[in-house]
Design a protein around this motif. Structure first.
Motif, mmCIF file in Angstrom:
data_model
loop_
_atom_site.group_PDB
_atom_site.id
_atom_site.type_symbol
_atom_site.label_atom_id
_atom_site.label_comp_id
_atom_site.label_asym_id
_atom_site.label_seq_id
_atom_site.Cartn_x
_atom_site.Cartn_y
_atom_site.Cartn_z
ATOM 1 N N LYS A 126 44.625 46.644 43.234
ATOM 2 C CA LYS A 126 44.431 45.526 44.371
ATOM 3 C C LYS A 126 43.730 44.496 43.522
ATOM 4 C CE LYS A 126 43.940 48.233 48.124
ATOM 5 N NZ LYS A 126 43.325 49.014 49.393
ATOM 6 N N LEU A 127 42.917 44.986 41.895
ATOM 7 C CA LEU A 127 41.887 43.865 41.519
ATOM 8 C C LEU A 127 41.966 44.525 39.951
ATOM 9 C CD1 LEU A 127 39.527 41.875 42.318
ATOM 10 C CD2 LEU A 127 37.875 44.017 41.925
ATOM 11 N N LEU A 135 43.725 39.062 43.683
ATOM 12 C CA LEU A 135 43.381 40.057 44.856
ATOM 13 C C LEU A 135 43.917 40.193 45.969
ATOM 14 C CD1 LEU A 135 39.671 37.719 45.776
ATOM 15 C CD2 LEU A 135 40.287 39.953 44.248
ATOM 16 N N TYR A 136 44.611 41.401 46.017
ATOM 17 C CA TYR A 136 44.728 41.902 47.101
ATOM 18 C C TYR A 136 44.156 41.619 48.668
ATOM 19 C CZ TYR A 136 47.333 45.755 49.714
ATOM 20 O OH TYR A 136 48.215 46.656 51.434
ATOM 21 N N GLU A 137 45.148 40.832 49.667
ATOM 22 C CA GLU A 137 44.769 40.417 50.687
ATOM 23 C C GLU A 137 43.711 41.233 51.894
ATOM 24 O OE1 GLU A 137 47.856 36.924 51.730
ATOM 25 O OE2 GLU A 137 47.612 35.994 49.599
ATOM 26 N N ASP A 188 42.909 43.241 52.294
ATOM 27 C CA ASP A 188 41.461 44.212 52.097
ATOM 28 C C ASP A 188 40.480 42.938 52.115
ATOM 29 O OD1 ASP A 188 39.631 45.956 51.115
ATOM 30 O OD2 ASP A 188 41.028 47.069 49.803
ATOM 31 N N ASN A 191 37.509 42.509 49.292
ATOM 32 C CA ASN A 191 37.435 42.124 48.190
ATOM 33 C C ASN A 191 36.675 41.760 47.655
ATOM 34 O OD1 ASN A 191 39.956 42.105 47.537
ATOM 35 N ND2 ASN A 191 40.804 40.854 49.265
ATOM 36 N N LYS A 211 34.735 42.910 43.386
ATOM 37 C CA LYS A 211 34.419 42.350 42.871
ATOM 38 C C LYS A 211 33.764 42.141 42.547
ATOM 39 C CE LYS A 211 35.287 37.288 41.068
ATOM 40 N NZ LYS A 211 36.085 35.645 41.945
#
Length: 213
Positions: free
Chosen positions: A3-4, A21-23, A25, A28, A32
């Motif tokens: 996912k990141l 980034l996994y959109e 979620d 995010n 991060k």
């Protein structure tokens, strides 16, 4: 799913590159920040430089590896095969090894090494689907061989940092309250006058003893 991804320098904890980034979620930004926090802890030697998994609540985990002063961190679902996650990080390492490290040392702004962002994106695509033939082969290869990975809880890492910062603040407050203690001037005075004081005390004791007799 991966996912990141964050890549950063270990010597100063500067994040220099990131993957997509996994959109779906909504957390995010928080994740991060967590990745940047872990990078900082690694740069402070508060976390081991060897392969490590950091367990998070809500069925997520960070996996990271360090090589040649560069840290590669990825966020995955807890159910994502850990072996595959570290294969992904190793592929990133191999690509990064092709880059001139002198260029990496010149980076001063966070996430400004955009050149590597595209490489992360391309490699990540290969690891999205765990059922591809390539990924299944990686999972089956050396199946009996266990990964030597250190595992830690994110909550414990945060608590350790909190206590460490609290202790540091207490020490600074103590020095501020008593600035003379531990100062260089006090050390000079001690070196200069301690021998004289000892001689004076010894002389006084001998003199007192002679009068007493």
């Amino acid at each position: 799913m991966v996912k990141l991804t964050v890549v950063g320098r270990v010597n100063d904890g500067l994040p220099i590159s990131q993957g997509p980034l996994y959109e779906e979620d909504g957390d995010n930004t928080i994740y991060k920040q967590h990745a940047e926090f872990l990078l900082h802890e690694i740069s402070m030697a508060a976390l081991p430089p060897s392969a490590t998994t950091i367990l998070l609540p809500h069925h997520h985990c960070f996996n990271y590896v360090v090589k040649n002063g560069v840290c590669f961190i990825t966020l995955c679902d807890a159910l994502y095969p850990r072996k595959l996650a570290f294969h992904y990080l190793q592929d990133l390492q191999k690509e990064f090894d092709k880059i001139d490290l002198s260029l990496v040392k010149q980076i001063t702004k966070p996430y400004s090494f955009i050149k590597f962002n595209n490489i992360i994106c391309n490699i990540r695509r290969q690891y999205i689907d765990t059922r591809t033939q390539a990924n299944l082969s990686k999972l089956k290869a050396n199946h009996k061989q266990e990964l030597h990975v250190h595992t830690e809880q994110m909550s414990l890492v945060v608590e350790w940092r909190r206590r460490s910062d609290m202790l540091e603040r207490m020490m600074k407050a103590h020095k501020s309250a008593f600035p003379v203690w531990g100062s260089e001037s006090l050390e000079v005075i001690a070196v200069k006058w301690t021998p004289i004081t000892i001689i004076f005390i010894v002389s006084f004791v001998l003199l007192w003893s002679s009068f007493k007799q």
